[in-house]
Design a protein around this motif. Structure first.
Motif, PDB file in Angstrom:
ATOM      1  N   LEU A 137       0.872  -1.162   0.000  1.00  0.00           N
ATOM      2  CA  LEU A 137       0.000   0.000   0.000  1.00  0.00           C
ATOM      3  C   LEU A 137       0.914   1.218   0.000  1.00  0.00           C
ATOM      4  O   LEU A 137       1.712   1.405   0.924  1.00  0.00           O
ATOM      5  N   GLU A 138       0.817   2.023  -1.039  1.00  0.00           N
ATOM      6  CA  GLU A 138       1.669   3.204  -1.193  1.00  0.00           C
ATOM      7  C   GLU A 138       0.818   4.456  -1.040  1.00  0.00           C
ATOM      8  O   GLU A 138      -0.059   4.710  -1.858  1.00  0.00           O
ATOM      9  N   ALA A 139       1.066   5.229   0.028  1.00  0.00           N
ATOM     10  CA  ALA A 139       0.256   6.410   0.319  1.00  0.00           C
ATOM     11  C   ALA A 139       1.064   7.704   0.288  1.00  0.00           C
ATOM     12  O   ALA A 139       0.558   8.751   0.691  1.00  0.00           O
ATOM     13  N   ALA A 140       2.303   7.657  -0.201  1.00  0.00           N
ATOM     14  CA  ALA A 140       3.125   8.875  -0.271  1.00  0.00           C
ATOM     15  C   ALA A 140       2.414   9.906  -1.138  1.00  0.00           C
ATOM     16  O   ALA A 140       2.019   9.621  -2.260  1.00  0.00           O
ATOM     17  N   GLY A 141       2.193  11.091  -0.609  1.00  0.00           N
ATOM     18  CA  GLY A 141       1.538  12.164  -1.348  1.00  0.00           C
ATOM     19  C   GLY A 141       0.024  12.106  -1.307  1.00  0.00           C
ATOM     20  O   GLY A 141      -0.646  12.978  -1.855  1.00  0.00           O
ATOM     21  N   ALA A 142      -0.554  11.104  -0.631  1.00  0.00           N
ATOM     22  CA  ALA A 142      -2.014  10.995  -0.555  1.00  0.00           C
ATOM     23  C   ALA A 142      -2.593  11.881   0.545  1.00  0.00           C
ATOM     24  O   ALA A 142      -3.784  12.151   0.564  1.00  0.00           O
ATOM     25  N   VAL A 143      -1.743  12.341   1.461  1.00  0.00           N
ATOM     26  CA  VAL A 143      -2.175  13.217   2.545  1.00  0.00           C
ATOM     27  C   VAL A 143      -1.443  14.550   2.410  1.00  0.00           C
ATOM     28  O   VAL A 143      -0.247  14.580   2.122  1.00  0.00           O
ATOM     29  N   GLU A 144      -2.175  15.636   2.634  1.00  0.00           N
ATOM     30  CA  GLU A 144      -1.582  16.975   2.628  1.00  0.00           C
ATOM     31  C   GLU A 144      -1.877  17.664   3.952  1.00  0.00           C
ATOM     32  O   GLU A 144      -2.972  17.527   4.493  1.00  0.00           O
ATOM     33  N   ILE A 145      -0.882  18.384   4.428  1.00  0.00           N
ATOM     34  CA  ILE A 145      -1.028  19.240   5.606  1.00  0.00           C
ATOM     35  C   ILE A 145      -0.540  20.612   5.204  1.00  0.00           C
ATOM     36  O   ILE A 145       0.601  20.761   4.748  1.00  0.00           O
ATOM     37  N   GLU A 146      -1.408  21.609   5.340  1.00  0.00           N
ATOM     38  CA  GLU A 146      -1.106  22.993   4.969  1.00  0.00           C
ATOM     39  C   GLU A 146      -0.528  23.079   3.565  1.00  0.00           C
ATOM     40  O   GLU A 146       0.448  23.787   3.319  1.00  0.00           O
ATOM     41  N   GLY A 147      -1.083  22.328   2.635  1.00  0.00           N
ATOM     42  CA  GLY A 147      -0.680  22.372   1.233  1.00  0.00           C
ATOM     43  C   GLY A 147       0.547  21.557   0.891  1.00  0.00           C
ATOM     44  O   GLY A 147       0.899  21.418  -0.276  1.00  0.00           O
ATOM     45  N   GLY A 148       1.213  20.988   1.887  1.00  0.00           N
ATOM     46  CA  GLY A 148       2.404  20.173   1.633  1.00  0.00           C
ATOM     47  C   GLY A 148       2.076  18.692   1.682  1.00  0.00           C
ATOM     48  O   GLY A 148       1.298  18.247   2.532  1.00  0.00           O
ATOM     49  N   LYS A 149       2.651  17.923   0.781  1.00  0.00           N
ATOM     50  CA  LYS A 149       2.405  16.478   0.725  1.00  0.00           C
ATOM     51  C   LYS A 149       3.167  15.774   1.842  1.00  0.00           C
ATOM     52  O   LYS A 149       4.303  16.098   2.148  1.00  0.00           O
ATOM     53  N   VAL A 150       2.503  14.791   2.429  1.00  0.00           N
ATOM     54  CA  VAL A 150       3.061  14.005   3.525  1.00  0.00           C
ATOM     55  C   VAL A 150       3.619  12.708   2.956  1.00  0.00           C
ATOM     56  O   VAL A 150       2.993  12.075   2.105  1.00  0.00           O
ATOM     57  N   ASN A 151       4.797  12.312   3.430  1.00  0.00           N
ATOM     58  CA  ASN A 151       5.441  11.107   2.922  1.00  0.00           C
ATOM     59  C   ASN A 151       5.238   9.941   3.891  1.00  0.00           C
ATOM     60  O   ASN A 151       5.359  10.103   5.098  1.00  0.00           O
ATOM     61  N   PHE A 152       4.924   8.772   3.345  1.00  0.00           N
ATOM     62  CA  PHE A 152       4.767   7.540   4.114  1.00  0.00           C
ATOM     63  C   PHE A 152       5.598   6.449   3.470  1.00  0.00           C
ATOM     64  O   PHE A 152       5.713   6.389   2.260  1.00  0.00           O
ATOM     65  N   GLU A 153       6.128   5.557   4.300  1.00  0.00           N
ATOM     66  CA  GLU A 153       6.753   4.339   3.781  1.00  0.00           C
ATOM     67  C   GLU A 153       5.629   3.392   3.370  1.00  0.00           C
ATOM     68  O   GLU A 153       4.563   3.378   4.000  1.00  0.00           O
ATOM     69  N   PRO A 154       5.838   2.583   2.340  1.00  0.00           N
ATOM     70  CA  PRO A 154       4.793   1.615   1.943  1.00  0.00           C
ATOM     71  C   PRO A 154       4.507   0.620   3.062  1.00  0.00           C
ATOM     72  O   PRO A 154       5.389   0.272   3.839  1.00  0.00           O
ATOM     73  N   ILE A 155       3.261   0.193   3.137  1.00  0.00           N
ATOM     74  CA  ILE A 155       2.869  -0.874   4.059  1.00  0.00           C
ATOM     75  C   ILE A 155       2.818  -2.152   3.230  1.00  0.00           C
ATOM     76  O   ILE A 155       2.025  -2.276   2.309  1.00  0.00           O
ATOM     77  N   ARG A 156       3.688  -3.082   3.551  1.00  0.00           N
ATOM     78  CA  ARG A 156       3.736  -4.347   2.826  1.00  0.00           C
ATOM     79  C   ARG A 156       2.874  -5.364   3.573  1.00  0.00           C
ATOM     80  O   ARG A 156       2.937  -5.452   4.797  1.00  0.00           O
ATOM     81  N   PHE A 157       2.075  -6.133   2.798  1.00  0.00           N
ATOM     82  CA  PHE A 157       1.199  -7.108   3.424  1.00  0.00           C
ATOM     83  C   PHE A 157       0.863  -8.236   2.469  1.00  0.00           C
ATOM     84  O   PHE A 157       1.041  -8.130   1.271  1.00  0.00           O
ATOM     85  N   LEU A 158       0.397  -9.315   3.051  1.00  0.00           N
ATOM     86  CA  LEU A 158      -0.096 -10.468   2.321  1.00  0.00           C
ATOM     87  C   LEU A 158      -1.553 -10.610   2.740  1.00  0.00           C
ATOM     88  O   LEU A 158      -1.853 -10.785   3.924  1.00  0.00           O
ATOM     89  N   ALA A 159      -2.467 -10.498   1.771  1.00  0.00           N
ATOM     90  CA  ALA A 159      -3.886 -10.481   2.093  1.00  0.00           C
ATOM     91  C   ALA A 159      -4.354 -11.794   2.703  1.00  0.00           C
ATOM     92  O   ALA A 159      -5.060 -11.807   3.695  1.00  0.00           O
ATOM     93  N   SER A 160      -3.988 -12.912   2.109  1.00  0.00           N
ATOM     94  CA  SER A 160      -4.443 -14.195   2.621  1.00  0.00           C
ATOM     95  C   SER A 160      -3.373 -15.255   2.406  1.00  0.00           C
ATOM     96  O   SER A 160      -2.440 -15.058   1.651  1.00  0.00           O
ATOM     97  N   ARG A 161      -3.522 -16.364   3.086  1.00  0.00           N
ATOM     98  CA  ARG A 161      -2.552 -17.464   2.981  1.00  0.00           C
ATOM     99  C   ARG A 161      -2.470 -18.007   1.594  1.00  0.00           C
ATOM    100  O   ARG A 161      -3.345 -18.200   0.886  1.00  0.00           O
TER     101      ARG A 161
END
Length: 161
Positions: A137-161
Motif C-alpha cells: 500500500l503506497e500512500a506517499a503524497g495521498a495526505v496533505e497538511i497545509e498544502g504540503g504532501k506528507v510522505n509515508f513508507e509503503p505498508i507491505r502485506f499479504l492479504a491471505s494465505r
C-alpha cells in the motif's frame, strides 16, 4: 431421511455471512507513521478473485482481482490533514513486472488534529493477480497538511494465505 432443525441452517447462514467481512491481513509490516504525525494502518481487508464467467473461456488471465481495504488514519499533528484516496496505490510484483492499482473514485477526507477515521478503499484489476501475492500500500503524497504532501513508507502485506 434425517431432518435438521431450522436453527441449524440459520446458524450456518450467519457463519457464512460473517465470513464475507473484513479480516486482518495474513501478514503486515504494520502502520506507517509520517514525520508530521499522521499514521496510516490497514485495519482490515477482503480479497477475492472473480474467475471468468465463461464456461469455456477463450483467454487466459481475464480473472478480476477485487481487494477492499479498510484503513485507519490518525492525525496526531496540530494541523488539519486532508486525505485524497485517489492518490493511494496498491502495487505488487508478478514475474518481475510491477503492477499498480488505483482505488475506485472517492472523495477527499479531512481529519482534524487528534482525529481518527476509518476509510474504505476498493481496488479492482484484471489479469494474473492473486490474493496470495505480496502487496504494498503506497500512500506517499495521498495526505496533505497545509498544502504540503506528507510522505509515508509503503505498508507491505499479504492479504491471505
Amino acid at each position: 431421511m434425517k431432518r435438521f432443525p431450522n436453527s441449524m441452517f440459520l446458524s450456518a447462514g450467519v457463519v457464512l455471512a460473517a465470513s464475507c467481512g473484513y479480516v486482518a491481513p495474513y501478514t503486515s509490516s504494520g502502520p506507517s507513521l509520517s514525520k508530521e504525525g499522521v499514521e496510516i494502518a490497514i485495519a482490515g481487508e477482503r480479497c477475492y478473485v472473480n474467475r471468468s464467467a465463461e464456461q469455456f473461456p477463450t483467454t487466459v488471465g481475464d480473472d478480476r482481482l477485487n481487494l477492499d481495504l479498510r484503513l485507519q488514519v490518525k492525525n496526531a499533528s496540530n494541523h488539519i490533514a486532508v486525505l485524497s484516496p485517489d492518490r493511494v496505490r496498491l502495487s505488487e510484483t508478478v514475474g518481475g513486472e510491477r503492477m499498480v492499482m488505483q482505488p475506485r473514485a472517492s472523495e477527499t477526507i479531512s481529519l482534524q488534529p487528534g482525529e481518527t477515521k476509518m476509510v474504505s478503499l476498493d481496488f479492482e484489476q484484471s489479469g494474473t493477480l492473486d490474493c496470495h501475492h505480496d502487496l504494498a500500500l503506497e500512500a506517499a503524497g495521498a495526505v496533505e497538511i497545509e498544502g504540503g504532501k506528507v510522505n509515508f513508507e509503503p505498508i507491505r502485506f499479504l492479504a491471505s494465505r
